[in-house]
Design an enzyme around this catalytic site. Structure first.
Site, mmCIF file in Angstrom:
data_model
loop_
_atom_site.group_PDB
_atom_site.id
_atom_site.type_symbol
_atom_site.label_atom_id
_atom_site.label_comp_id
_atom_site.label_asym_id
_atom_site.label_seq_id
_atom_site.Cartn_x
_atom_site.Cartn_y
_atom_site.Cartn_z
ATOM 1 C CG HIS A 106 -2.115 -0.843 1.080
ATOM 2 N ND1 HIS A 106 -3.166 -0.804 1.960
ATOM 3 C CD2 HIS A 106 -2.449 -1.748 0.146
ATOM 4 C CE1 HIS A 106 -4.098 -1.666 1.585
ATOM 5 N NE2 HIS A 106 -3.670 -2.253 0.480
ATOM 6 C CE1 TYR A 142 -6.909 3.621 10.501
ATOM 7 C CE2 TYR A 142 -6.215 3.684 8.202
ATOM 8 C CZ TYR A 142 -6.057 3.217 9.480
ATOM 9 O OH TYR A 142 -5.034 2.339 9.763
ATOM 10 C CE1 TYR A 160 -2.200 4.085 9.181
ATOM 11 C CE2 TYR A 160 -0.670 2.877 7.790
ATOM 12 C CZ TYR A 160 -1.899 2.968 8.421
ATOM 13 O OH TYR A 160 -2.818 1.954 8.304
#
Length: 398
Positions: free
Chosen positions: A80, A209, A393
């Site tokens: 990703h 999200y 992240y």
């Protein structure tokens, strides 16, 4: 039964717990020529089926590659290059490579990481004993701590130079440290995640999200054909009270966006409710005992940090053990707690930010909600705010 018939009574490093932290540490120590033994209370089938995290940082993938445990990951994982944030019926994509200088993440379930590490360990690694229930660790403040355990109905002991607790928050290793020598900082969140696995292709190429007036939702995946989705629910929710139709309807409502995007539905094969909490125990070493992974810290899953923090802990620790065995220098071992806690608290802060920005608290008022929307608007408008999220992240190099 154990996968190993030769059961040593002494070792350099005794590892309690065969989750990803204990297994990865054992692999790293084996490569470095440091003797170790892994004791796991559960049987192999149970360990290989424990559902946990599914997002791996670059540094975690790098260390798995270095240990030879990434062959299947390279074939089956989903790479990703970003995530999407959803609020007010719109979405904004966070482009990891663009914002971080090339970093990305991999979607690959913790169950698969564990299977890969176990397979390697049983072929050419250090002894790994399943159904070996550790009952106590004694002598933590001596030069030879001892792990007491039962295996195949026999009480046994393992004398070690050092003991590493990878047996979780309630494990016996933590209990071997005097309570007044540890400080634990905790936060319990007033909501849980209702997680499902569904036999349906993911409805989006990357994780979504979602902030919504109805509560948080997450669209994730386990493979190209299996979706993993979560709903924010009140603590104490019974997952079996919800019908499949109600689950999909609620997910539809929380992921709703303007346009023609649609959430694909399919058979739900697993469901569970996961409470959320944060916890950090300091220090992560006392005497000859080291704590790693969940034994030392827990993060809410919103920031995808749990497995990655565990991998970072044991990578730092393995390097320190290798230095100690090769040179006799204990500087790395002595600095382990301080070194790891810097990363841990950074991850705790990021996980707290993601959790409180995206979830709706039971006592939340309209002012609180407008603050959350303002923060999400800022991330979408400011490359600096977006880069801060992206850098946290994808994680930092070890």
């Amino acid at each position: 039964m154990s996968e190993t018939t030769n059961i040593p009574a002494t070792t350099t490093v005794g590892i309690v717990g065969a989750g990803p932290a204990g297994l990865l540490l054992a692999r790293l120590l084996h490569q470095a020529g440091v003797d170790c033994v892994v004791l796991e209370a559960r049987d192999r089938a149970y360990v290989e089926q424990r559902q946990r995290a599914g997002v791996l940082e670059q540094s975690t993938v790098d260390v798995l590659r270095a240990t030879g445990a990434a062959a299947r990951l390279e074939r089956e994982s989903i790479v990703h290059d970003g995530i999407e944030l959803s609020w007010n019926r719109r979405r904004h994509r966070i482009d990891f490579p663009e914002l971080t200088g090339g970093s990305r993440v991999w979607v690959y379930a913790q169950t698969e990481v564990v299977k890969d590490l176990i397979a390697l360990q049983l072929v050419d690694g250090a002894p790994l004993l399943f159904e070996a229930q550790a009952t106590a660790v004694t002598g933590a403040d001596t030069d030879r701590p001892v792990i007491h355990y039962t295996h195949e109905g026999v009480a046994r002991t393992l004398s070690c130079d050092y003991v590493v607790g990878c047996d979780g928050y309630h494990g016996v290793t933590r209990n071997a440290i005097p309570a007044d020598e540890l400080t634990t900082y905790e936060r319990v969140y007033p909501y849980s995640w209702f997680g499902i696995l569904a036999d349906v292709a993911p409805s989006n190429d990357e994780l979504v999200y979602a902030h919504s007036p109805r509560g948080f939702a997450l669209l994730s995946m386990r493979s190209h054909t299996v979706s993993r989705l979560y709903l924010q629910v009140p603590n104490g929710t019974d997952p079996h009270v919800w019908s499949d139709e109600r689950i999909w309807d609620e997910l539809d409502a929380r992921f709703a966006v303007d346009g023609d995007w649609k959430l694909a539905r399919g058979p739900i094969t697993q469901r569970a409710v996961l409470p959320l909490r944060s916890s950090v125990t300091e220090p992560m070493r006392w005497g000859r005992i080291f704590l790693a992974g969940d034994a030392a810290h827990i993060v809410p899953p919103t920031g995808a940090k749990g497995l990655n923090l565990a991998a970072a802990d044991v990578t730092v620790l393995a390097r320190a053990f290798e230095q100690w065995q090769r040179t006799g220098a204990s500087a790395g071992l002595d600095d382990y707690s301080r070194h790891c806690l810097e990363r841990v608290w950074r991850a705790e802060q990021f996980s707290y930010f993601m959790t409180t920005t995206l979830h709706t608290a039971p006592e939340q008022n309209p002012f609180d909600t407008r603050l959350q929307i303002s923060q999400l608007d800022r991330i979408s408008a400011s490359p600096y705010a977006a880069a801060e999220l992206a850098l946290n992240y994808v994680g930092t190099a070890l």
